[in-house]
Design an enzyme around this catalytic site. Sequence first.
Site, mmCIF file in Angstrom:
data_model
loop_
_atom_site.group_PDB
_atom_site.id
_atom_site.type_symbol
_atom_site.label_atom_id
_atom_site.label_comp_id
_atom_site.label_asym_id
_atom_site.label_seq_id
_atom_site.Cartn_x
_atom_site.Cartn_y
_atom_site.Cartn_z
ATOM 1 N N ASP A 167 0.837 -1.201 0.000
ATOM 2 C CA ASP A 167 0.000 0.000 0.000
ATOM 3 C C ASP A 167 0.877 1.258 0.000
ATOM 4 O OD1 ASP A 167 -2.859 0.913 0.408
ATOM 5 O OD2 ASP A 167 -1.943 1.916 2.115
ATOM 6 N N GLU A 203 14.682 -15.295 0.177
ATOM 7 C CA GLU A 203 15.048 -16.437 1.034
ATOM 8 C C GLU A 203 14.065 -17.585 0.831
ATOM 9 O OE1 GLU A 203 15.231 -15.389 5.186
ATOM 10 O OE2 GLU A 203 16.413 -13.599 4.709
HETATM 11 C C1 NOJ Z 1 -4.383 3.016 -0.893
HETATM 12 C C2 NOJ Z 1 -5.524 2.060 -0.722
HETATM 13 O O1 NOJ Z 1 -5.767 1.424 -1.941
HETATM 14 C C3 NOJ Z 1 -6.696 2.866 -0.243
HETATM 15 O O2 NOJ Z 1 -7.880 2.114 -0.227
HETATM 16 C C4 NOJ Z 1 -6.384 3.399 1.127
HETATM 17 O O3 NOJ Z 1 -7.436 4.252 1.527
HETATM 18 C C5 NOJ Z 1 -5.084 4.208 1.117
HETATM 19 N N1 NOJ Z 1 -4.036 3.548 0.388
HETATM 20 C C6 NOJ Z 1 -4.585 4.415 2.526
HETATM 21 O O4 NOJ Z 1 -4.135 3.195 3.069
#
Ligand code: NOJ
Length: 565
Positions: free
Chosen positions: A213, A262
């Site tokens: 993310d 790994e």
């Molecule tokens: C990107 C994610 O896809 C989204 O859904 C989220 O709100 C933001 N990052 C924050 O984690």
Amino acid sequence: MSSSAPSRPAAATAEWWRQAVVYQIYPRSFADSNGDGLGDLPGILSRVDYLAGLGVDAVWLSPFYPSALADGGYDVADYRDVDPRLGTLADFDALTQALHARGIKVVVDIVPNHTSDLHVWFQEALQAGRGSAARERYIFREGRGEDGSEPPTDWVSTFGGPAWERVADGQWYFHHFAREQPDLNWDNREVHEEFLTTLRFWADRGVDGFRIDVAHLLTKDLSEPLPSKAELSAMPIDGRHPLFDRDEVQEIYAEWRALFNEYDPPRTAVAEAWVHPDRVPRYAHPDSLGQAFNFDLLLADFDADMFRQVIDHNLDLASRSGSSTTWVLSNHDVVRHATRYGLPPVGTLADAAERVDGEPEERAGAAWLLSRGASPELDREGGICRARAATLLLLGLPGSAYLYQGEELGLHEVAEIADDQRQDPTFFRTEGAEIGRDGCRVPLPWTAEGPSLGFGSAAPHLPQPAWFAASAVEVESDDPASTLTLYRQALHLRRELQCGEELAWEQTGRDDVLSFRRPNGWRVVTNFGTQPYPLPAGEVLIASGPVGNGILPAQTTVWLAPQAS
Ligand code: NOJ
């Protein structure tokens, strides 16, 4: 075409991900096994045969960790557990085993930029007070003004509203997203160790890959004096910007890559990195995460010129990193592509980017696409027709294809959610100016009847509109012309046809028709225009709409079989 899954030769190799079809599950909205209105892991387990029948190579699970759901699970309270409302670690193991038994890989979401404010670390930081080691794991600062009651800067969070929140003793903490998502301090070695432990925890449990993310946000330069919002947005994002895509973020991923390697086969990762295209290969490089999302099609109209630009550009980027590219038309953050293509066109890719204020993160979703989700101008049938054509083109491309749950049913965005039922923090933090992303997160319809159309036995956590029933899995399964049938057939054929990662464009004599050939002779032709096009010679394997009498109708894609030479 049978719905049983054929063998998956690619699944056996370490490079299984290069041309995989990865199906994104938003667990709270997939299937609810215990009647609490929230989807859960046993619910997914009950549908593994559906996934196998669809023909996907991997499943990416959006966060299922304990969370107060301030941001749909992207506010993680414990990275190494399952939210009790969604199941247990034993349920996770059972699901992984069942998917693996069907040759389907498992990818989980890692959220390293921020935790939930309910995470034990943040709770400790609140208790421990200023100057403590616990606060060093996050980004705490004193406020401005005589009594420090002004936030340290005027920065705005990605979801709207201020990017700083004050705690009881008067200090402020930084959050890129909602205030329930405090950013971690990646200058702190303890943070690195914690995530290495988390990655190992899931890799040891048999997870095959990770989706990272906001991979471009982790490292920051918050040395004083901090720039103002205006100064910040005037700074180039060239590796030295205080907040975005800093060069040293790659040191984190080099460490992660060593850990992934790994394992046998090495664990894979895909970066969600909203960065300048020239910098995408840094994340996709084999010494880094190995693959990065390409979100360009989220910005493009259903338009031949835009698609060709995006395809050429991203194949070039992938070759620069040695990775394969990733094609995405829908995900949990954007208006579903059937709806986007049912709305008036954007114009050009440059227009799309320019017309959106704010951070790149917002471009595809929150800013203006979402506001159009409720547009009265929506052409529902036309949107689905164009979405089917775009998907069939995408599935013919070299690289991996990321599909989002429900797109295989041709679902539209749900615009009709009452304000008091909305969940997305963007809705609340912008005081309703942006309607948020709930419309693509409405629980799936499995049956045409029942309290939640087969999702579960109770009312779902987001309301399903009546028109969802016509797109239920059971309805579409029996319909040879349905979008579900199209996806099933295309995915099975793709597995047989998949070949080297090259593409050769062919002349079509028309600006609104694209045609390309893959190394084995497989051809994909899309008529983006409104006028029919003469169907090229060859055996038709599949088409997104009715083809016949030598005609490729408007807004239709066809696959033509490799010809014996
Ligand atoms: C990107 C994610 O896809 C989204 O859904 C989220 O709100 C933001 N990052 C924050 O984690």
